[in-house]
Write an enzyme that holds these catalytic residues in place. Structure first.
Site, PDB file in Angstrom:
ATOM      1  N   VAL A 156     -17.499   3.904  -3.373  1.00  0.00           N
ATOM      2  CA  VAL A 156     -17.931   2.569  -2.934  1.00  0.00           C
ATOM      3  C   VAL A 156     -19.250   2.655  -2.175  1.00  0.00           C
ATOM      4  O   VAL A 156     -20.180   1.881  -2.430  1.00  0.00           O
ATOM      5  CB  VAL A 156     -16.849   1.901  -2.060  1.00  0.00           C
ATOM      6  CG1 VAL A 156     -17.360   0.586  -1.484  1.00  0.00           C
ATOM      7  CG2 VAL A 156     -15.576   1.661  -2.862  1.00  0.00           C
ATOM      8  N   LYS A 181       0.864  -1.187   0.000  1.00  0.00           N
ATOM      9  CA  LYS A 181       0.000   0.000   0.000  1.00  0.00           C
ATOM     10  C   LYS A 181       0.892   1.224   0.000  1.00  0.00           C
ATOM     11  O   LYS A 181       2.017   1.194   0.520  1.00  0.00           O
ATOM     12  CB  LYS A 181      -0.891   0.018   1.246  1.00  0.00           C
ATOM     13  CG  LYS A 181      -2.168   0.825   1.076  1.00  0.00           C
ATOM     14  CD  LYS A 181      -3.238   0.045   0.320  1.00  0.00           C
ATOM     15  CE  LYS A 181      -4.582   0.745   0.378  1.00  0.00           C
ATOM     16  NZ  LYS A 181      -5.652  -0.073  -0.227  1.00  0.00           N
ATOM     17  N   VAL A 211     -20.214   7.812   2.045  1.00  0.00           N
ATOM     18  CA  VAL A 211     -20.851   7.573   0.747  1.00  0.00           C
ATOM     19  C   VAL A 211     -20.002   8.160  -0.382  1.00  0.00           C
ATOM     20  O   VAL A 211     -20.462   8.951  -1.205  1.00  0.00           O
ATOM     21  CB  VAL A 211     -22.297   8.115   0.710  1.00  0.00           C
ATOM     22  CG1 VAL A 211     -23.231   7.180   1.445  1.00  0.00           C
ATOM     23  CG2 VAL A 211     -22.395   9.531   1.278  1.00  0.00           C
ATOM     24  N   GLY A 212     -18.726   7.760  -0.382  1.00  0.00           N
ATOM     25  CA  GLY A 212     -17.865   8.035  -1.525  1.00  0.00           C
ATOM     26  C   GLY A 212     -18.265   7.105  -2.651  1.00  0.00           C
ATOM     27  O   GLY A 212     -19.396   6.622  -2.715  1.00  0.00           O
TER      28      GLY A 212
END
Length: 356
Positions: free
Chosen positions: A186, A82, A183-184
């Site tokens: 995805v 990452k 609530v991006g």
């Protein structure tokens, strides 16, 4: 940072940590490579305005470790890595920054393959691809798989249905109250699946723009972030940043299921995994059910096929039930059960390689 970087790497089992800096573009990046037993480390690049460099290091280490488990439990031949870029996404994004970052990724000679994550996009991956071939999730018009968010959301949805099956005896979410925190990309796709399934959806987010985008598309109830755990609901779906499942929040929770897309939802696995069992809350391990995005972008490496990807994402349903059963059999919390399964595959493959 109370512990040294090397102490943290040793404690979490990391192979490599790379610091990247470019004064001209303003790039400050950290690439963490956790484990490459199964293959090259694949994991997204997160752009976040951390309070300190130390906070960014810890996040990169935690996230990369989670990617190792995510790839292992999903039967992918990939390791865990990452990257985080420190800064304000509204101010530092530029072609120059992404291309300079691409050069740093390329310098690792394929040991790390990047993709999109929080505050990054397929367009950003396109810039990175101008400097390295070790990137996935590039736009579809370039032959890539594009935005992985729909696949992440669908995996979370089927993992949530498996959780419902375990708790209520059937996997229908019709009429169930589900709180989606965050609530991006995805989160919005997940809301769509839930509405279609007949669930009663509540949402919360610190970003008012995302709230409006979601309420313009769907009929949902908006909950203030500070009031989340004052509400009663059937499923809590954390889809923003990690560590929202902690001592304080668990003490307030009134839900039988936690199943969301965020990484590292448990603030402390050994503490909060058992706490959830004591409170009677079923936890669907994050790296298990949010693996859809990784499954999607990894498919680019072998020649992308949408139907094959969807078939592999749907396997999350049965794998989630398998983890729940293993948790009961071994008398451990569900996160520990998922880690046991992933670690067994890592150990088996490491043993095979040692004998070659």
């Amino acid at each position: 940072m109370q512990q040294s970087v090397f102490d943290l790497m040793q404690q979490m089992g990391h192979e490599q940590l790379v610091f990247c800096h470019d004064p001209y573009s303003g790039l400050n990046a950290i690439i963490a490579i956790h484990n490459t037993t199964l293959g090259p480390a694949l994991g997204g690049t997160r752009l976040w305005n951390y309070n300190s460099h130390e906070e960014g290091v810890i996040d990169a280490l935690r996230l990369s470790r989670g990617m190792t488990y995510k790839a292992a439990i999903s039967d992918l031949n990939l390791g865990g890595g990452k990257a985080v870029i420190i800064g304000d996404a509204n101010k530092i994004k530029s072609e120059g920054l992404w291309r300079r970052y691409g050069k740093f990724v390329d310098s690792l000679n394929g040991k790390y393959i990047t993709a999109e994550d929080v505050n990054t996009s397929a367009r950003d991956m396109e810039y990175i691809s101008l400097e390295t071939e070790h990137v996935t999730g590039v736009p579809e018009y370039m032959g890539g798989s594009g935005d992985p968010s729909p696949f992440t959301a669908y995996g979370v949805f089927v993992g949530m249905k498996a959780s419902a099956k375990k708790v209520w005896g059937n996997d229908s979410l019709a009429g169930k109250k589900v709180l989606v925190q965050g609530v991006g990309h995805v989160g919005q796709y997940l809301v769509g699946h839930l509405i279609e399934a007949g669930a009663k959806v509540m949402i919360s987010d610190i970003n008012e723009t995302r709230i409006k985008e979601t309420t313009d598309k769907f009929k949902v109830e908006v909950i203030n972030n500070s009031d989340i755990f004052a509400k009663e609901f059937d499923v809590y779906a954390p889809c923003a940043l990690g560590a929202t499942v902690n001592t304080e929040s668990i003490s307030k929770m009134k839900c039988p299921i936690i199943a969301g897309a965020a990484n590292n939802q448990l603030a402390e696995e050994r503490v909060h995994g058992p706490m959830l069992i004591e409170k009677g809350i079923l936890y669907a391990p994050d790296f298990l059910i949010n693996a859809g995005g990784l499954i999607n972008v990894s498919a680019e490496l072998d020649g992308y096929n949408h139907e094959r990807v969807m078939g592999n994402v749907e396997k999350i349903y049965n794998r989630t039930l398998e983890i729940f059963n293993l948790s009961e059999k071994e008398n451990v919390h569900t996160q520990a059960a998922a880690m046991m399964l992933a670690e067994k595959r890592l150990a088996d493959i490491a043993n095979v390689k040692s004998r070659l």
